[in-house]
Structure formats: C-alpha cells, structure tokens
Design an enzyme around this catalytic site. Structure first.
Site, PDB file in Angstrom:
ATOM      1  N   HIS A  87      37.690  42.436  42.665  1.00  0.00           N
ATOM      2  CA  HIS A  87      38.677  43.437  43.110  1.00  0.00           C
ATOM      3  C   HIS A  87      38.137  44.861  43.047  1.00  0.00           C
ATOM      4  O   HIS A  87      38.721  45.764  43.658  1.00  0.00           O
ATOM      5  CB  HIS A  87      39.947  43.371  42.245  1.00  0.00           C
ATOM      6  CG  HIS A  87      40.749  42.121  42.422  1.00  0.00           C
ATOM      7  ND1 HIS A  87      41.157  41.669  43.649  1.00  0.00           N
ATOM      8  CD2 HIS A  87      41.220  41.221  41.513  1.00  0.00           C
ATOM      9  CE1 HIS A  87      41.853  40.544  43.495  1.00  0.00           C
ATOM     10  NE2 HIS A  87      41.896  40.250  42.217  1.00  0.00           N
TER      11      HIS A  87
ATOM     12  N   ASP B  36      38.665  32.549  44.600  1.00  0.00           N
ATOM     13  CA  ASP B  36      39.684  33.010  43.654  1.00  0.00           C
ATOM     14  C   ASP B  36      41.017  33.074  44.408  1.00  0.00           C
ATOM     15  O   ASP B  36      41.038  33.332  45.612  1.00  0.00           O
ATOM     16  CB  ASP B  36      39.289  34.394  43.140  1.00  0.00           C
ATOM     17  CG  ASP B  36      40.178  34.898  42.024  1.00  0.00           C
ATOM     18  OD1 ASP B  36      39.747  34.827  40.859  1.00  0.00           O
ATOM     19  OD2 ASP B  36      41.303  35.373  42.314  1.00  0.00           O
TER      20      ASP B  36
ATOM     21  N   HIS C 263      43.204  35.217  44.441  1.00  0.00           N
ATOM     22  CA  HIS C 263      43.505  36.571  44.920  1.00  0.00           C
ATOM     23  C   HIS C 263      42.437  37.017  45.919  1.00  0.00           C
ATOM     24  O   HIS C 263      41.293  36.574  45.852  1.00  0.00           O
ATOM     25  CB  HIS C 263      43.555  37.539  43.729  1.00  0.00           C
ATOM     26  CG  HIS C 263      44.525  37.124  42.663  1.00  0.00           C
ATOM     27  ND1 HIS C 263      44.125  36.441  41.525  1.00  0.00           N
ATOM     28  CD2 HIS C 263      45.862  37.270  42.586  1.00  0.00           C
ATOM     29  CE1 HIS C 263      45.196  36.196  40.773  1.00  0.00           C
ATOM     30  NE2 HIS C 263      46.259  36.680  41.395  1.00  0.00           N
TER      31      HIS C 263
ATOM     32  N   ASP D  44      42.062  30.414  39.460  1.00  0.00           N
ATOM     33  CA  ASP D  44      43.493  30.694  39.403  1.00  0.00           C
ATOM     34  C   ASP D  44      44.270  30.088  40.571  1.00  0.00           C
ATOM     35  O   ASP D  44      45.480  30.320  40.685  1.00  0.00           O
ATOM     36  CB  ASP D  44      43.770  32.200  39.271  1.00  0.00           C
ATOM     37  CG  ASP D  44      42.803  33.070  40.041  1.00  0.00           C
ATOM     38  OD1 ASP D  44      42.069  32.523  40.890  1.00  0.00           O
ATOM     39  OD2 ASP D  44      42.780  34.288  39.806  1.00  0.00           O
TER      40      ASP D  44
HETATM   41 ZN   LIG Z   1      42.247  36.027  40.738  1.00  0.00          ZN
END
Ligand SMILES: [Zn+2]
Length: 391
Positions: free
Chosen positions: A159, A195, A197, A283
């Site tokens: 991120h 991931d 996200h 995740d």
């Molecule tokens: Zn994540």
C-alpha cells in the site's frame, strides 16, 4: 522421525528469508481510528482496546509451523543476506522527503494513512526492503544458489505510495525490489498481488512503465476504497501493463482459480518477464478478520503453483497481509511447499475440509461474468500487446 530432503521430494531450492527483528516491529494503536482508551459517553464511544491486526503473531506462527513440521531445515536460510536498504535504494521508489520524514520519527509515528509504527521501525522497515533487494540479487546471480525465495518480513509494503505510508505499510518492499531488478540487473519484471486489498502503491510505481507487468486480484472496493477498479489499466507506454481484478465479496476457490486460469496465467505467459515478484497476502482466507473472501490454505498453495508453472523464471514472494492467527500459518506453509515443488503436504490443515464445503466456493455465474468482462477489457489488450513468442 525427522524426514530427509529426499523423503520430502523437494524439487526446487527455496530461500526462506526472515529475521527476528521483523517480529519486533510495532504497528501502533489499533484499528479504525479508535484509540486504545476511546471511552466517551458524550460522543457514544465505547471502544475497548484490542490487539492490532498487523501484529507479529501470525507471522511467527507461520515461521514456527514451517519449522515444526520439519521443512525449515531443508530451506536455504543463509544465501540471502539480510541488511537495511540504503537511502539510495529506498528512493528508487519513494521521495527523499518521505524517507527523511520516517527517519525523523525516532519515537515512532504515523507515516500516512493507517501506517503507524513504533520506536525502531525505521530500521526494521529498511531491513525488510533491503532483504528483498538481496533476495533479488541472489536469484539473479550468475550462478544462483536458489530457485526462488519467500521473504517473511514486516512491515508489509504494497500500500505504501511514493510519498506516504498507507494500510500498515511503510516502505514498498516489492516496488523497491522490482525497481532494483530493473535498474541494477536490467530485467523485465512481473508482479502479481493476491493480497485481498488492492496493491495501490505498487500500481503507482509502474503505472506508465511497459517493462513491469502489474496484476492485482483483490476484493472490490475494500481498501483503499475506490482503488483497483477495472478501468485502471496503466497509462502512456505502460497502457495495458496494469491489470486489476476486483472480485465481489464472498468469492471463493472457484472464482480465484478461474481468474488465475483465464487472466493471470495467460497475461504472465504473454508478458514473458525475467523475474516474478509476488505480493503474498493471506487475507483472502475464509477466516480473515479484514477480508470477506473464502479461500482455503490449499487454494493458496495451488495459486502459488499456478504462478510458478506459468513463468519458469526466478520468483520471490513477499509477505503482505493476513490476519488470522489460526489460518495464516497453514496458508504460508502451503505456499512454501509450492515454492519447494512439493506436490503433497505432510501437514493437515484442520480447517480445510469444512471450508471446502462452504456454499458458494464453486465459481458462480455472476462471478464468471465479472471475470470474463475483465478478460475482455484488461487481459486481452495486454496479451495482444505482448503476443507470446511460442504461439
Ligand atoms: Zn491486505
């Protein structure tokens, strides 16, 4: 009885890169903007402090399971040097001002948006980035001692943007490693981010770059919200070298496998990179507190195997998210086994059987429609741009 390497039938030489100091990183106060003692009857706040989701325990348990089942002793834990990245290396992606800002927070602070860290984490974050660089160096050495690597590091990185930390990430380990591979080794790089996200920071790093293919498969509009949509496909000469696969919440094994078969694997084959880097988050597992997908540990191993089968090039997996203390160790073990080329595991995941029976694990018609549309809008233009030589 301790198994030997032949009994385990390891087909590839895998480096397992970790360091006790990674587990000492402190990700700050808990989630969602709530302070540990957020009690205020006037405003209706009654938040009891919790442990931060991004804590050392999931990763320690992963490392401990790899050790306890007898695999760790056959992994290469010495070839890849662990060292801090230099300022010059960090600024392969990040701005000098951002690196200085993080360095100045000697007692810890917040590097941006949900990117808090404690005392000493500047050095630990540099150690994560530097160890990733060294893994790339080892993989691209003239006579490499390893075929692939797993970097079990903290803090995670995908991120982190050019000038700010985000989502528990301080420095973008994968982006820095890819930039290093480009500039020091003159290599073309493919990055796959599974991931749950969106890998917004990594996407930013290579959005206009036609020498790096970036593919992110993630839950639609989770974090960062509004990021990772299908119409984000790169720009300039990098147009179509970014592919986003935002899947609806509740997607399971069938939706992920179909995405890998129809989009990720063909795009990787077409792009034909020299090096594969993977942002490996767990995740999207069925028991993760920060995602809403249904993957099993077995599926993570199969996804890793599909990536390795798609591109027979040096590969390095970087640990990103994954917040289920129970399941992350099994997901991590399955991926490590895949890196080694182990076909069958000796270790039972007690949750696998039940999770495989959950409703909606199979590919659903509405999921197939979304994935087919992404193939048409994003994957096919990428494949057309890089026609495979062997077709
Ligand atoms: Zn994540």
């Amino acid at each position: 009885m301790i198994p030997n390497r032949e009994d385990l039938k390891l087909k590839r030489r895998t480096a397992f890169v970790t360091d006790e100091r990674f587990f000492w990183h402190h990700a700050g106060t808990p989630v969602c903007g709530c302070d540990p003692a957020d009690l205020n009857p006037e405003t209706g706040n009654y938040f009891q402090a919790t442990k931060h989701f991004e804590n050392a325990e999931t990763k320690r348990r992963f490392r401990n399971l790899v050790d306890a089942c007898g695999l760790l002793q056959y992994l290469d834990t010495t070839t890849v040097r662990r060292r801090e990245a230099s300022d010059e290396e960090l600024t392969l992606f990040h701005t000098a001002a951002y690196v200085k800002l993080v360095e100045s927070m000697t007692s810890g602070g917040d590097a941006g948006d949900f990117a808090q860290f404690g005392r000493g984490s500047f050095n630990i974050a540099k150690l994560a980035a530097g160890s990733g660089i060294e893994a790339v160096n080892a993989l691209l050495a003239p006579s490499p001692q390893i075929d692939n690597a797993y970097v079990l590091c903290r803090p995670p990185g995908h991120h982190a943007e050019r000038d700010r930390g985000m989502g528990f990430c301080v420095f973008n380990n994968v982006a820095i490693a890819a930039k290093h591979a480009q500039q020091k080794h003159n290599k073309r790089v493919a990055i796959v981010d599974f991931d749950v996200h969106h890998g917004n920071g990594t996407q930013q790093a290579f959005y206009d770059d036609d020498q790096v293919l970036f593919i992110s498969i993630h839950e639609d509009s989770l974090y960062p919200q509004g990021s990772g949509c299908t119409d984000e496909r790169g720009e300039g000469k990098g147009i179509h070298d970014t592919i986003n696969i935002p899947l609806p919440a509740g997607s399971g094994v069938g939706a992920y496998k179909y995405s890998f078969e129809t989009i990720i694997s063909p795009a990787l084959k077409a792009f034909d990179a020299d090096l594969l880097l993977v942002s490996c988050g767990f995740d999207a597992s069925f028991s993760d507190p920060l995602g809403h997908m249904m993957l099993t540990s077995e599926c993570f191993g199969q996804m890793a195997m599909m990536l390795l089968d798609s591109v027979k090039v040096p590969s390095c997996f970087f640990h990103e998210g994954g917040y289920s203390e129970e399941l992350v160790p099994f997901c991590g073990l399955r991926v490590t086994e895949a890196l080694c080329g182990l076909e069958a595991s000796r270790v039972v995941d007690p949750g696998d059987e039940e999770a495989n029976g959950y409703g909606y694990q199979a590919l659903q018609s509405w999921q197939k429609q979304i994935i087919d549309d992404i193939y048409t809008s994003s994957a096919k233009p990428c494949i057309d741009k890089h026609p495979p030589l062997n077709l």
